[in-house]
Write a protein that holds these residues in place. Structure first.
Motif, PDB file in Angstrom:
ATOM      1  N   ASP A 108       0.679  -1.088   0.108  1.00 46.23           N
ATOM      2  CA  ASP A 108      -0.099  -0.258  -0.055  1.00 46.23           C
ATOM      3  C   ASP A 108       0.890   1.202  -0.017  1.00 46.23           C
ATOM      4  O   ASP A 108       1.727   1.458   0.810  1.00 46.23           O
ATOM      5  N   LEU A 109       0.865   2.189  -1.044  1.00 46.61           N
ATOM      6  CA  LEU A 109       1.628   3.450  -1.040  1.00 46.61           C
ATOM      7  C   LEU A 109       0.932   4.212  -0.220  1.00 46.61           C
ATOM      8  O   LEU A 109      -0.254   4.805  -0.368  1.00 46.61           O
ATOM      9  N   SER A 110       1.915   5.009   0.683  1.00 46.10           N
ATOM     10  CA  SER A 110       1.248   6.080   1.623  1.00 46.10           C
ATOM     11  C   SER A 110       1.350   7.390   1.134  1.00 46.10           C
ATOM     12  O   SER A 110       1.550   8.448   1.716  1.00 46.10           O
ATOM     13  N   SER A 111       1.258   7.633  -0.111  1.00 46.20           N
ATOM     14  CA  SER A 111       1.393   8.855  -0.958  1.00 46.20           C
ATOM     15  C   SER A 111      -0.065   9.668  -0.676  1.00 46.20           C
ATOM     16  O   SER A 111      -0.965   9.053  -0.649  1.00 46.20           O
ATOM     17  N   GLY A 112       0.156  10.970  -0.567  1.00 42.12           N
ATOM     18  CA  GLY A 112      -1.227  11.598  -0.273  1.00 42.12           C
ATOM     19  C   GLY A 112      -1.843  12.093  -1.473  1.00 42.12           C
ATOM     20  O   GLY A 112      -2.923  12.623  -1.569  1.00 42.12           O
ATOM     21  N   ILE A 113      -1.138  11.669  -2.754  1.00 44.82           N
ATOM     22  CA  ILE A 113      -1.972  11.990  -3.988  1.00 44.82           C
ATOM     23  C   ILE A 113      -2.578  10.586  -4.567  1.00 44.82           C
ATOM     24  O   ILE A 113      -2.055   9.587  -4.681  1.00 44.82           O
ATOM     25  N   ALA A 150      -0.134   0.727   9.365  1.00 42.59           N
ATOM     26  CA  ALA A 150       1.031   0.816   9.154  1.00 42.59           C
ATOM     27  C   ALA A 150       1.563  -0.576   8.862  1.00 42.59           C
ATOM     28  O   ALA A 150       2.637  -0.711   8.436  1.00 42.59           O
ATOM     29  N   ASP A 151       0.997  -1.552   9.702  1.00 44.65           N
ATOM     30  CA  ASP A 151       1.486  -2.939   9.607  1.00 44.65           C
ATOM     31  C   ASP A 151       0.943  -3.940   8.653  1.00 44.65           C
ATOM     32  O   ASP A 151       1.732  -4.757   8.315  1.00 44.65           O
TER      33      ASP A 151
END
Length: 246
Positions: A108-113, A150-151
């Motif tokens: 899972d990418l944690s980007s805000g976009i 997060a995990d």
């Protein structure tokens, strides 16, 4: 006697093979109506039997033990309406779910976009499934479900154009996995389920854990007539083979 302009005619064959139009008698009309009535009654009987079968299946589909107890305590006149509403809703939801698959274990990418996250999911899924070749449908709609953690990466719901595409991909994935094809750790594909299906499975898992902890050996989650249950695998002479869920 002259015939009226709206007198119906029927075609009959002469001995020579040529056709001639003759007026339809009242006896002919009554006979045709009787035949039509008989066919309608036969058709309605078949339809009624089909509806009865579907109703019996729907009751099995809808009622867990807790729901049966609750519904049986209601007014008997309200029960059929409740069953129909819940059955139609469940059938509709199941039909939708058949065109979906759930992917677990996709990073899972944690980007805000949002566009970056969508592009990441699409590319990652394509790379994971590239070994399946043409079995992977083109451009499914990918949606992350649940809250970000997060995990653990959130599951992805893949929505396809039709249920055949989803079934074909799931079958190809299971075949590849059984044949030793390598997939990332934690990655798996499962069919989408309705809320009722997930509820029944959760109840079965809880029952499986409880009975196993109590020392009952050899238990599995089995499927009988489309419904999950906790039981033991039957021997060849002990009854029908049930589908096993690991």
């Amino acid at each position: 006697m002259p015939l009226k302009q709206d007198t119906p005619f029927k075609a009959t064959l002469k001995a020579s093979g040529s056709k001639v139009l003759t007026p339809i008698s009242n006896e002919d009309l009554m006979g045709a109506l009787k035949d039509f009535k008989k066919e309608m009654l036969t058709s309605n009987k078949a339809l009624s039997e089909l509806q009865d079968k579907q109703c019996r299946y729907v009751k099995k589909l809808i009622f867990s033990r807790q729901k049966v107890a609750r519904l049986e305590s209601n007014n008997s006149e309200e029960l059929p309406k409740t069953v129909v509403i819940e059955a139609l809703q469940e059938i509709f939801e199941r039909e939708k779910c058949q065109s979906n698959l759930i992917f677990y274990g996709v990073s899972d990418l944690s980007s805000g976009i949002a566009s970056e996250r969508v592009a990441h999911d699409k590319l990652t899924v394509q790379n994971i499934l590239q070994s399946l070749g043409d079995s992977v449908p083109q451009n499914p709609k990918l949606i992350r479900i649940g809250k970000a953690r997060a995990d653990t990466p959130r599951p992805i719901k893949a929505i396809f154009d039709n249920k055949q595409s989803a079934m074909h991909l799931l079958s190809a994935y299971n075949t590849a996995r059984r044949s030793g094809c390598s997939f990332p750790d934690g990655f798996r594909i499962v069919s989408d389920k309705t809320n009722l299906q997930r509820k029944l499975l959760r109840e079965c898992h809880l029952e499986l854990v409880r009975r196993t902890n109590e020392g009952e050996p050899g238990l599995r989650i089995l499927f009988e007539n489309g419904l999950p249950k906790v039981g033991k695998i039957l021997s060849k002479n002990g009854g029908p083979q049930l589908r096993i869920r690991s």
